[in-house]
Structure formats: C-alpha cells, structure tokens
Scaffold this active site. Sequence first.
Site, PDB file in Angstrom:
ATOM      1  N   HIS A  12     -10.757  -3.723   3.034  1.00 33.94           N
ATOM      2  CA  HIS A  12     -10.440  -2.549   4.564  1.00 33.94           C
ATOM      3  C   HIS A  12     -11.477  -1.706   4.988  1.00 33.94           C
ATOM      4  O   HIS A  12     -11.813  -0.682   5.998  1.00 33.94           O
ATOM      5  CB  HIS A  12      -9.720  -2.599   5.059  1.00 33.94           C
ATOM      6  CG  HIS A  12      -9.164  -1.611   3.872  1.00 33.94           C
ATOM      7  ND1 HIS A  12      -8.484  -1.745   2.913  1.00 33.94           N
ATOM      8  CD2 HIS A  12      -8.769  -0.410   4.517  1.00 33.94           C
ATOM      9  CE1 HIS A  12      -8.240  -0.805   2.802  1.00 33.94           C
ATOM     10  NE2 HIS A  12      -8.117   0.352   3.349  1.00 33.94           N
ATOM     11  N   ASP A  13     -12.721  -1.057   3.272  1.00 31.43           N
ATOM     12  CA  ASP A  13     -13.204  -0.051   3.646  1.00 31.43           C
ATOM     13  C   ASP A  13     -14.693   0.092   3.415  1.00 31.43           C
ATOM     14  O   ASP A  13     -15.495   1.164   3.689  1.00 31.43           O
ATOM     15  CB  ASP A  13     -12.507   1.559   3.036  1.00 31.43           C
ATOM     16  CG  ASP A  13     -11.721   2.150   3.190  1.00 31.43           C
ATOM     17  OD1 ASP A  13     -11.033   1.952   3.883  1.00 31.43           O
ATOM     18  OD2 ASP A  13     -10.276   1.955   2.156  1.00 31.43           O
ATOM     19  N   ASP A  41       0.871  -1.407  -0.180  1.00 38.98           N
ATOM     20  CA  ASP A  41       0.017   0.202   0.057  1.00 38.98           C
ATOM     21  C   ASP A  41       1.203   1.062   0.166  1.00 38.98           C
ATOM     22  O   ASP A  41       2.258   1.236   0.994  1.00 38.98           O
ATOM     23  CB  ASP A  41      -1.268  -0.480   1.977  1.00 38.98           C
ATOM     24  CG  ASP A  41      -2.110   0.424   0.924  1.00 38.98           C
ATOM     25  OD1 ASP A  41      -2.402   1.935   0.884  1.00 38.98           O
ATOM     26  OD2 ASP A  41      -2.952  -0.441   1.404  1.00 38.98           O
ATOM     27  N   GLU A  68      -6.216   3.779  -6.479  1.00 42.31           N
ATOM     28  CA  GLU A  68      -7.200   3.794  -5.339  1.00 42.31           C
ATOM     29  C   GLU A  68      -7.647   5.332  -6.292  1.00 42.31           C
ATOM     30  O   GLU A  68      -7.371   6.158  -5.639  1.00 42.31           O
ATOM     31  CB  GLU A  68      -7.287   3.641  -4.396  1.00 42.31           C
ATOM     32  CG  GLU A  68      -8.685   3.507  -3.986  1.00 42.31           C
ATOM     33  CD  GLU A  68      -8.401   3.611  -2.326  1.00 42.31           C
ATOM     34  OE1 GLU A  68      -9.537   3.434  -1.210  1.00 42.31           O
ATOM     35  OE2 GLU A  68      -7.413   4.990  -1.562  1.00 42.31           O
ATOM     36  N   ASP A 105      -2.438   4.517  -2.201  1.00 41.94           N
ATOM     37  CA  ASP A 105      -3.913   5.091  -1.972  1.00 41.94           C
ATOM     38  C   ASP A 105      -4.514   6.317  -2.541  1.00 41.94           C
ATOM     39  O   ASP A 105      -4.140   7.768  -2.703  1.00 41.94           O
ATOM     40  CB  ASP A 105      -3.723   5.297  -0.497  1.00 41.94           C
ATOM     41  CG  ASP A 105      -4.760   5.401   0.767  1.00 41.94           C
ATOM     42  OD1 ASP A 105      -5.778   4.688   0.802  1.00 41.94           O
ATOM     43  OD2 ASP A 105      -4.704   6.364   1.038  1.00 41.94           O
TER      44      ASP A 105
HETATM   45  C1  GLC Z   1      -8.290   4.712   1.535  1.00 43.80           C
HETATM   46  C2  GLC Z   1      -7.769   3.727   2.389  1.00 43.80           C
HETATM   47  C3  GLC Z   1      -8.730   4.117   3.759  1.00 43.80           C
HETATM   48  C4  GLC Z   1      -7.757   5.193   4.034  1.00 43.80           C
HETATM   49  C5  GLC Z   1      -8.089   6.705   3.477  1.00 43.80           C
HETATM   50  C6  GLC Z   1      -7.178   7.420   4.285  1.00 43.80           C
HETATM   51  O1  GLC Z   1      -9.595   4.741   0.894  1.00 43.80           O
HETATM   52  O2  GLC Z   1      -8.534   2.602   1.667  1.00 43.80           O
HETATM   53  O3  GLC Z   1      -8.944   3.236   4.435  1.00 43.80           O
HETATM   54  O4  GLC Z   1      -8.484   5.638   4.772  1.00 43.80           O
HETATM   55  O5  GLC Z   1      -7.534   7.006   1.864  1.00 43.80           O
HETATM   56  O6  GLC Z   1      -5.763   7.414   3.823  1.00 43.80           O
END
Ligand code: GLC
Length: 570
Positions: free
Chosen positions: A344-345, A101, A272, A209
């Site tokens: 995880h979100d 990540d 992402e 991310d």
């Molecule tokens: C992304 C991650 C999430 C995190 C956010 C800030 O969306 O997947 O878990 O809280 O970014 O880094």
Amino acid sequence: MTPEQAPWWTRAVVYQVYPRSFQDSDGDGVGDLGGILQRIDHLADLGVDVVWLSPVYRSPQADNGYDISDYQDVDPAFGTLAQLDELIAALHDRGIRLVMDLVVNHTSDEHPWFVESRSSTDSPTRDWYWWRPPREGMTAGQPGAEPTNWHSHFSGSAWQYDEASGEYYLHLFDRKQPDLNWENPEVRQAVYAMMRWWLDRGVDGFRMDVINMISKAVGPDGSLPDGPPLPGLPYGDGTPHFSNGPRIHEYLQEMHREVFDGRRESLLLVGEMPGVTPEQARLYTDPARAEVDMVFQFEHVQLDLDGDKWHPRPLRMRDLKASLGRWQAGLADVGWNSLYWDNHDQPRAVSRFGDDSPRFRRDSATCLATLLHLHRGTPYVYQGEEIGMANFPFTDLAQFRDVESLNHHVQAVAHGADADEVLAAMRRMSRDNARTPVQWDGSPNAGFTTGTPWIAVNPDHAEWNVAAQLEEPASVLAHHRRLVALRHEDPVVALGDFTMLLPDHDEVYAFTRCLDGDTLLVVCNLSGTAQPLADLLPEAVAAGVVLGNLAEDDPAVLRPWEARVLRPSR
Ligand code: GLC
C-alpha cells in the site's frame, strides 16, 4: 534448517488486505470488514496462508488508519468488533491466519493518551510523548526554533508547536501522528497489554509498522541531537537518531517476553523496518534472540530513486541482483526476510518493475511473480497484484487522496518546484497507485462498491479484473495460484540455498535453489527482447520444466518476460 525443524511461515504466503480499497459491503464507497467476509473465498482459492490486515482500528483516517485513536475498537467506517471476530473465525475455518497491523511508533493526536498528554505540562501522560521546549535562545513558534532540525516523513518539520503549553511534540510522520515515548515503561506496558488483548481475541500475530523507529537516541539530559542537513531543505535528516536506535533490541526482546512467550510457535511477527541492513536484520530475526520472525526491508524498492521517492530513475538490473542477492546471502544461515514487490506504500509492481503495456502486461506480471516467489523468504501478495493491477493514469491533483502525496505537493511547490514536474513524479510514485479499488469485475465500479468509491477505480478494470481471470488457466491469477501451491509442495522452494547466476547480465535474472542434493534452476527474462538461453545457461535447455509463465516452446530461447522454474536432471 531441515524441513522438519522449519517454522510454518517458511512455507507460507502472506496476502495483504488494505481494507479501504478491498471490497465495500454497505455502499458508502469505502471498503470494510463485511466486504472482506464477502470475498473470503477469493483468498482461500488463491491458497494463501496468512492475511495481513492493514489498520481497521478507530481512527480519524488522516493516514488511512495508520493514525489510531483507539487500539481496541474497530472504526465505524470498517464495521464492528463483532465483524472482526467473525472474520477471524471465517479465516481460521479456511486454515488462514490473521495478522494485524500494529502501529505503535505513534498514535493519532486524537487518541485519549495524547489528548490527556497535551492538556497540561503536569498531565500524567505528558511523558508518554516527546514534548520539548523550543531551541535554546529562540522564540517558540518561530521557524528554526524547533527542538531539533529533523524532517518529518510527511510534512516539513517533525515538530509541531503547541501554543497552549509553549512546547513542541515530535511526529516522525504527519502532525496528526505524534510519536509515543518508548523510554517510558508505562507506555510499553500499555502497548503490551493491548497486544495480549488481541492475541486473546484470536489474532495470529502482528506486522509491526516502522518498528525500528521506536527507540530515539535521547541524551541523559533529555536532549535529542540534530541530524545532517538535507540538501535544498531547511531541515536535517534525523534517521541516524531514531532508526535502529540504542534500545530497539531491548524493547523488542521485552515485548517478546511480555506478549509472545508460550505462544510464539503459531504466531507471525513481522517487523517493518525502513533502512535496515542485512547485518541488522540478522540480529532482529535470529530465533535465539527472540525479537521478530522476519523483517520487511526497503533496499530493493529504493534502487530506482535518486535521493528520495519523488525523483525516480531507471532501475539497473545489476543493482537489483546485487541487492536481492546480498539479502539472500546475508540471511542464508540465520534469520529470515519478507519478499515483496509492492504494497500500500509503493507503486504497482507491474508498472514499476515490469511492462504494463498491453503487449507485455500479463507476461511481465507473471515473470515478476515467479522471480519473487522462488526466492528464499516469505512472499507477500498485495491485493490486486494477483491479477496484475497497474498504476492509475493520474492527470490531476484532485484525483489524489494520500496525505504523503498531497503534503509533498504543497511543500515542493512552496520550495519552488515546477507543479507539473511534481505531478509527474506523483503519477509514478504516489502511494495512491496501490490504493485504487480492487477490480473484481468489469462493471462500472469494478464490483467494489454500489456507491461512489472514495478514490477512482482504474479505467482499465473493464479488461483487468478477477472475474475475467478466474477460469482462465493462462491468467496472472492462475499463475499466482500455482506459485503458492509450489511453495507448499516443494521444500526446495521454501528452504533451498540460494545462488545467484549471471550477476552482471542486464536482462536475465537467474539463480538456483538447492536442498539435500535437489536443485531448482530459475531463469527469468526481465526484458522485452528474446535471450539466447542455450548460450547463457546451457544446462537450462535440457532441464525439465516445473513451472513456466508461457506455453512451452523452443527451450533454447527465453522469450520476452519469460520465466521458467526448472529441475535439471541429476
Ligand atoms: C508505514 C506504513 C505507512 C504509514 C507509515 C506511518 O510505513 O506502511 O502506510 O503511512 O508507516 O504509520
């Protein structure tokens, strides 16, 4: 794209490990690298090609590691750098790649770059972050004096006042996650150097991310614009000014030249990107532009939301088909997409899109998996999804751990929302649903830890666990194994053209995949009611079954939550 030219990741399946909840090896209740090493054969048995490891870097853990204070070390809660090297080697031995990540929209406020930046307005890293004076004519620290009206994803204003210097810093997420200023070339070079260091260590790519938020629409005078007001809140929506911002493609192409040139082929680069459209995704993932290999987009996980994630509403199947179908069509000739139901979100897939009641939990979990894995794109399995893990039966605020959920509760109640209603929405939508420990066996802590788990284990683990499914051919786990193998074996699954069938049907999701005259027909009943397949798709009835989630029975009827992958006779 012919099978010979296609990149390796078109045939690959990614497995996401959220380390805190995967496996604890030292009894402190927190999952760690030693735990992943212990469970590595689970990943090899499943047959996955890539592990995406959520952050294990040094971090105060305000957002479970998405707040990094040292990009080049492992947090003691997770282990050591030596163990990470061991993990890379152990995965490589089994033919599995490791993708890290990469969280570079922001750092932790405890990162030395930010500590230095905050120390004085003349600091050499002052400009590495977004420092701004209060709004003109306003007194610093007063409500409304923030430099813009932007709302942060995890708390109120996206600006935190720093009394010592009389200025504010920007944080699109929590106040412990200050945004890096990518306008500054020193920031970019520091990030690229760190990325090269990881590649030299042997990692095989990055899941980047919120990478489409790194370019902010800053004016020539350094100002940032207000966003449209948000209903019911004293804030505005800043996304038009930082999502897919003006220099984003320039930054990604520069990153590519500086970090990936010469080694791109073997890597996996995933962006992402909340709010990305298929048209934008084509630009991000067109191989000729050299940015990323695939996007990770959010459209299909927002169809059941009314405005924001805390206001869920029922999903309409035709909306799901329209969305997934638009993404298939939009990237049919250029570009690539990630396929996922949860991570995880997000809440657990079987609870959100399936039916987690005892009667249909197994069948709906396997039906959803079949549908997903048979699309064009790269499928992602989120830890626990392969055994049909479900949402947690939360009843009390004290059971939650997630900063987003907890901040939301404080804010919503402060703005007059009913506490019970807020809790009910959290129970359905909180990220903590996905973060309870992986259920390895039926023992008291599900085999996750010998200590006290950092977040409660789902009480359903006595029945729903890896050990119970391992030798069971009809299990959700065994079905995932077959789906992964099918993508490896059949080029139609990896590369075939996609055509949606029955776009307006409210229960049956059906499509074909075609490659070089070979066709697969996929039919899935996303409901608890049997469907007359012979009337809906007569050609499906005589077709040979390549893979199904229920034992073969009457070919003319699609039973509740039945999924079939068929090969019609030519
Ligand atoms: C992304 C991650 C999430 C995190 C956010 C800030 O969306 O997947 O878990 O809280 O970014 O880094």
